[in-house]
Design an enzyme around this catalytic site. Structure first.
Site, PDB file in Angstrom:
ATOM      1  N   GLU A 195      -2.857  -6.588  14.202  1.00  0.00           N
ATOM      2  CA  GLU A 195      -3.812  -6.601  15.321  1.00  0.00           C
ATOM      3  C   GLU A 195      -3.154  -6.017  16.554  1.00  0.00           C
ATOM      4  O   GLU A 195      -1.993  -6.352  16.853  1.00  0.00           O
ATOM      5  CB  GLU A 195      -4.247  -8.035  15.685  1.00  0.00           C
ATOM      6  CG  GLU A 195      -5.319  -8.616  14.821  1.00  0.00           C
ATOM      7  CD  GLU A 195      -5.745 -10.020  15.288  1.00  0.00           C
ATOM      8  OE1 GLU A 195      -5.702 -10.293  16.507  1.00  0.00           O
ATOM      9  OE2 GLU A 195      -6.107 -10.825  14.414  1.00  0.00           O
ATOM     10  N   GLU A 252      -1.912 -15.951  12.647  1.00  0.00           N
ATOM     11  CA  GLU A 252      -1.276 -16.532  13.832  1.00  0.00           C
ATOM     12  C   GLU A 252      -1.192 -18.056  13.829  1.00  0.00           C
ATOM     13  O   GLU A 252      -1.899 -18.733  14.585  1.00  0.00           O
ATOM     14  CB  GLU A 252      -2.017 -16.080  15.094  1.00  0.00           C
ATOM     15  CG  GLU A 252      -1.982 -14.593  15.316  1.00  0.00           C
ATOM     16  CD  GLU A 252      -2.557 -14.196  16.669  1.00  0.00           C
ATOM     17  OE1 GLU A 252      -3.035 -15.066  17.399  1.00  0.00           O
ATOM     18  OE2 GLU A 252      -2.510 -13.002  16.986  1.00  0.00           O
TER      19      GLU A 252
HETATM   20  C1  BGC Z   1      -6.721 -13.377  17.151  1.00  0.00           C
HETATM   21  C2  BGC Z   1      -8.115 -12.784  17.237  1.00  0.00           C
HETATM   22  C3  BGC Z   1      -8.511 -12.652  18.691  1.00  0.00           C
HETATM   23  C4  BGC Z   1      -7.535 -11.723  19.384  1.00  0.00           C
HETATM   24  C5  BGC Z   1      -7.850 -11.451  20.835  1.00  0.00           C
HETATM   25  C6  BGC Z   1      -5.760 -12.790  18.132  1.00  0.00           C
HETATM   26  O1  BGC Z   1      -4.912 -13.778  18.564  1.00  0.00           O
HETATM   27  O2  BGC Z   1      -6.235 -13.257  15.842  1.00  0.00           O
HETATM   28  O3  BGC Z   1      -8.981 -13.570  16.515  1.00  0.00           O
HETATM   29  O4  BGC Z   1      -9.814 -12.217  18.861  1.00  0.00           O
HETATM   30  O5  BGC Z   1      -6.258 -12.292  19.307  1.00  0.00           O
HETATM   31  O6  BGC Z   1      -7.752 -12.616  21.580  1.00  0.00           O
END
Ligand code: BGC
Length: 452
Positions: free
Chosen positions: A364, A174
């Protein structure tokens, strides 16, 4: 152990080649911040005096993944995942960012990788998940043009050390997240603010992203290379012309700023959004367009929530404000983020429709909720619902022809949530931060059943 029925879909609906994984990141999980020769990262410094982080949380121990990785990988296996995404701490490999290689750091990730392979888990390595060595930040960090040299060396070392065993590489996590929060708004490490920091950080991150891809391609045989983008559907608050224009500006920043140069389209400079033209100054006649481009094998899409925005002339530069989900009385997670799976579907479609994206991996997706541990059980139905809805949205996009090949849940266990400290819990596994005891939440069991 509890078995929760999957009324609507199962993993089989995604086809047998679809891959399922879980993701973590070094700074959020490893702890052992000054063990075995590790140098300081910007997050070690940022958390030092406690004033910038909720609950004055520190990274010193985190979930102690550094010492407990074997047990934690067993958990990954037990939950039925076949991919494991983790990041490499740059300061563990190169304590001052550039100079001497720390053998013990190199060996730690060998152990993690070997353990993955022993358990039949496929490692996905992220090269940069926000924990820049402090020594490099002292020289300007992502605002310094030399970051590209420093990063190239780090990538080269990792590729040479692990390339025979690791085939799946993610260059950046990101870039919009760490440049905005860390170099524009000052909310994340290193806590810098303003366009004078933001613009060069954007440009250097975009260059590093492509150059990192080229290095891995050159050094790792049969590499499968990607990079990740945080993506949010940006919804205008109303049909008014000024709200539509405000939404367009935020969309440029949140969704287009990094993916477009990566795809060879250059920066998304738009007449309605003059300040980005300054990026052009760095590359007057677009001489950088080519260097910002890399033929990624996959794009890692990370999705959490949509944003609704309206025009606000009092806000400098972006002239827009977010209308929070709580104000709109929408269902939210413990982070106050709107729960909206339809928006996930639309985001996937939008990225796919760019053209030039060969394959999408959801690198993610997940949610924090106020989990309660009662009699050794965490009945986190809200999280189960979140996953259920989002997987349905992903299936819909897949069935409509999007080449999505895999999905990583965020995250294996409750961990350090950056400036929010340890309070928000995103894990499938609960971590008692005092004892380090792990307890699989019902959402973890739900995944295990889902993947069976
Ligand atoms: C990040 C993580 C973070 C997650 C939740 C993402 O933007 O890569 O490191 O914990 O979001 O906020």
């Amino acid at each position: 152990m509890l078995s929760i029925p999957h009324d609507i879909i199962t993993a089989k609906d995604f086809g047998k080649n679809f891959k399922w994984g879980v993701a973590i990141a070094a700074a959020q999980n490893e702890g052992a911040t000054d063990v075995d020769g590790k140098g300081k990262s910007i997050w070690d410094s940022f958390t030092k005096n406690g004033s910038k982080i909720k609950g004055a949380a520190k990274l010193t121990t985190a979930c102690d993944f550094y010492h407990r990785y074997k047990d934690d990988l067993l958990l990954v296996k037990a939950l039925g995942f076949s991919l494991f995404r983790f990041s490499i701490s740059w300061a563990r490999i190169l304590p001052d960012g550039t100079g001497k290689i720390n053998k013990e750091g190199i060996n730690f990730y060998h152990r993690v990788i070997d353990e993955c392979l022993k358990l039949g888990l496929i490692p996905y390595v992220t090269l940069y998940h926000w924990d820049l060595p402090q020594e490099l930040e002292n020289k300007g960090g992502w605002t310094n043009y030399f970051i590209n040299k420093w990063f190239s060396r780090f990538v080269t070392i990792c590729a040479e050390a692990y390339g025979s065993k690791v085939k799946h590489w993610i260059i950046l996590n990101e870039p919009f997240g760490f440049t905005t929060l860390g170099y524009m708004l000052g909310k994340h490490a290193p806590g810098k603010k303003g366009l004078g920091n933001f613009l060069p950080a954007i440009h250097h991150a975009a260059l590093a992203q492509a150059e990192g891809g080229r290095i891995i391609r050159r050094l790792v045989e049969q590499a499968h290379i990607g990079t990740t983008f945080s993506c949010s559907q940006v919804i205008p608050y109303s049909d008014k012309k000024e709200d539509l224009a405000a939404a367009n500006r935020i969309d440029i920043l949140m969704n287009r700023l990094f993916i477009e140069p990566a795809l060879g389209k250059g920066y998304p400079v738009d007449d309605s959004f003059k300040f980005l033209e300054k990026l052009q100054l760095h590359n007057k006649t677009w001489k950088y367009t080519e260097r910002l481009h890399f033929d990624f094998d996959f794009i890692g899409l990370q999705y959490y929530f949509p944003v609704v925005v309206k025009h606000n002339s009092y806000i400098p530069i972006i002239q827009a404000t977010e209308v929070k989900a709580t104000v709109r009385k929408m269902p939210v997670t413990a982070m106050g983020w709107e729960i909206n799976a339809d928006s996930f579907y639309r985001t996937i479609k939008k990225i796919w429709l760019y053209g030039g994206v060969k394959e999408i991996l959801i690198t993610e997706n997940g949610a924090a909720f106020k989990d309660e541990l009662k009699n050794g059980i965490i009945d986190d139905r809200a999280r189960i619902n979140y996953f259920n809805q989002h997987l349905q949205a992903m299936l819909k996009a897949k069935k409509e022809g999007v080449n999505i090949k895999g999905y990583f849940a965020w995250t294996l266990m409750d961990n350090f949530e950056w400036s929010e400290g340890y309070h928000p819990r995103f894990g499938l596994v609960h971590v008692d931060l005092k004892t380090q005891l792990r307890t699989i939440k019902n959402s973890g069991y739900w995944w295990r059943d889902f993947l069976q």
